[in-house]
Design a protein around this motif. Structure first.
Motif, PDB file in Angstrom:
ATOM      1  N   ARG A  61       6.606 -20.433   2.677  1.00 56.15           N
ATOM      2  CA  ARG A  61       7.482 -19.260   2.796  1.00 56.15           C
ATOM      3  C   ARG A  61       6.802 -17.955   2.393  1.00 56.15           C
ATOM      4  O   ARG A  61       7.321 -16.885   2.688  1.00 56.15           O
ATOM      5  N   LEU A  79       8.974 -14.430   3.285  1.00 57.52           N
ATOM      6  CA  LEU A  79      10.031 -14.480   4.289  1.00 57.52           C
ATOM      7  C   LEU A  79      11.311 -13.811   3.786  1.00 57.52           C
ATOM      8  O   LEU A  79      11.828 -14.152   2.731  1.00 57.52           O
ATOM      9  N   THR A 100       8.483  -9.226   5.960  1.00 53.67           N
ATOM     10  CA  THR A 100       8.104 -10.411   6.731  1.00 53.67           C
ATOM     11  C   THR A 100       9.303 -10.997   7.453  1.00 53.67           C
ATOM     12  O   THR A 100      10.352 -11.231   6.857  1.00 53.67           O
ATOM     13  N   GLN A 101       9.130 -11.229   8.760  1.00 56.35           N
ATOM     14  CA  GLN A 101      10.189 -11.807   9.573  1.00 56.35           C
ATOM     15  C   GLN A 101       9.998 -13.302   9.827  1.00 56.35           C
ATOM     16  O   GLN A 101      10.961 -14.003  10.107  1.00 56.35           O
ATOM     17  N   LYS A 102       8.749 -13.786   9.769  1.00 59.27           N
ATOM     18  CA  LYS A 102       8.508 -15.196  10.079  1.00 59.27           C
ATOM     19  C   LYS A 102       7.301 -15.704   9.304  1.00 59.27           C
ATOM     20  O   LYS A 102       6.275 -15.025   9.224  1.00 59.27           O
ATOM     21  N   ASP A 104       5.530 -19.616   9.340  1.00 55.98           N
ATOM     22  CA  ASP A 104       5.594 -20.989   9.828  1.00 55.98           C
ATOM     23  C   ASP A 104       4.265 -21.654   9.488  1.00 55.98           C
ATOM     24  O   ASP A 104       3.227 -21.272  10.037  1.00 55.98           O
ATOM     25  N   GLU A 115       1.412 -19.347  11.103  1.00 63.22           N
ATOM     26  CA  GLU A 115       1.839 -18.186  11.886  1.00 63.22           C
ATOM     27  C   GLU A 115       2.732 -17.336  11.008  1.00 63.22           C
ATOM     28  O   GLU A 115       3.617 -17.850  10.323  1.00 63.22           O
ATOM     29  N   PHE A 116       2.490 -16.025  11.008  1.00 61.95           N
ATOM     30  CA  PHE A 116       3.390 -15.129  10.292  1.00 61.95           C
ATOM     31  C   PHE A 116       3.489 -13.792  11.012  1.00 61.95           C
ATOM     32  O   PHE A 116       2.549 -13.328  11.631  1.00 61.95           O
ATOM     33  N   HIS A 117       4.721 -13.208  10.955  1.00 61.50           N
ATOM     34  CA  HIS A 117       5.021 -11.933  11.585  1.00 61.50           C
ATOM     35  C   HIS A 117       5.508 -10.991  10.488  1.00 61.50           C
ATOM     36  O   HIS A 117       6.347 -11.387   9.659  1.00 61.50           O
ATOM     37  N   GLU A 131       1.567  -9.804  14.267  1.00 55.96           N
ATOM     38  CA  GLU A 131       1.798 -11.236  14.410  1.00 55.96           C
ATOM     39  C   GLU A 131       0.439 -11.918  14.340  1.00 55.96           C
ATOM     40  O   GLU A 131      -0.460 -11.582  15.111  1.00 55.96           O
TER      41      GLU A 131
END
Length: 146
Positions: A61, A79, A100-102, A104, A115-117, A131
């Protein structure tokens, strides 16, 4: 675990309505457990050449990106939370907001994917959307000694 790995990074960056994509492959190390691990590599090209980047992932997270060298920084990407972070360049130091929106993360002892956005803001104004997709493979996978 501590392994030598091949790290493939695909970065999509949007700033001022302009979309840029970049990818790179480098060698580094993977250490820790599947839930709490670090990826460490040295940048080889461009302005970041010689900088050591560490991506530390906690509980799938939170990603903390720490960079040493001419572009010292520590960005915390957790997150659903916004963090004020430090970013230093040869031209000066900045405080930036990171939201942070994502996040994974699917990492095992032989590699995996992260993966992170996230968005960056300065003075509460949106500066960039980012991204990152990072694929990790064991460096010696498939090689055998003769």
């Amino acid at each position: 675990m501590k392994k030598d790995v091949i790290i493939e990074i695909a970065d999509t960056h949007e700033s001022d309505g302009e979309l840029q994509k970049m990818s790179m492959t480098t060698v580094g190390s993977l250490q820790g457990t599947p839930e709490d691990y670090s990826l460490i590599y040295t940048d080889q090209d461009g302005e970041l050449a010689g900088c050591v980047t560490t991506l530390h992932v906690e509980n799938g997270r939170c990603v903390t990106m720490t960079r040493t060298g001419n572009y010292r920084s520590e960005l915390v990407m957790e997150l659903g939370r916004r963090h004020n972070c430090h970013y230093a360049t040869p031209y000066g130091e900045l405080m930036i907001g990171v939201c942070t929106q994502k996040v994974d993360s699917a990492m095992g002892e032989n590699g995996g994917r992260l993966e992170f956005h996230y968005t960056l803001d300065f003075n509460a104004g949106l500066a960039a959307r980012n991204e990152l997709v990072i694929t990790v493979k064991e460096a010696n996978a498939g090689c055998q000694n003769s």
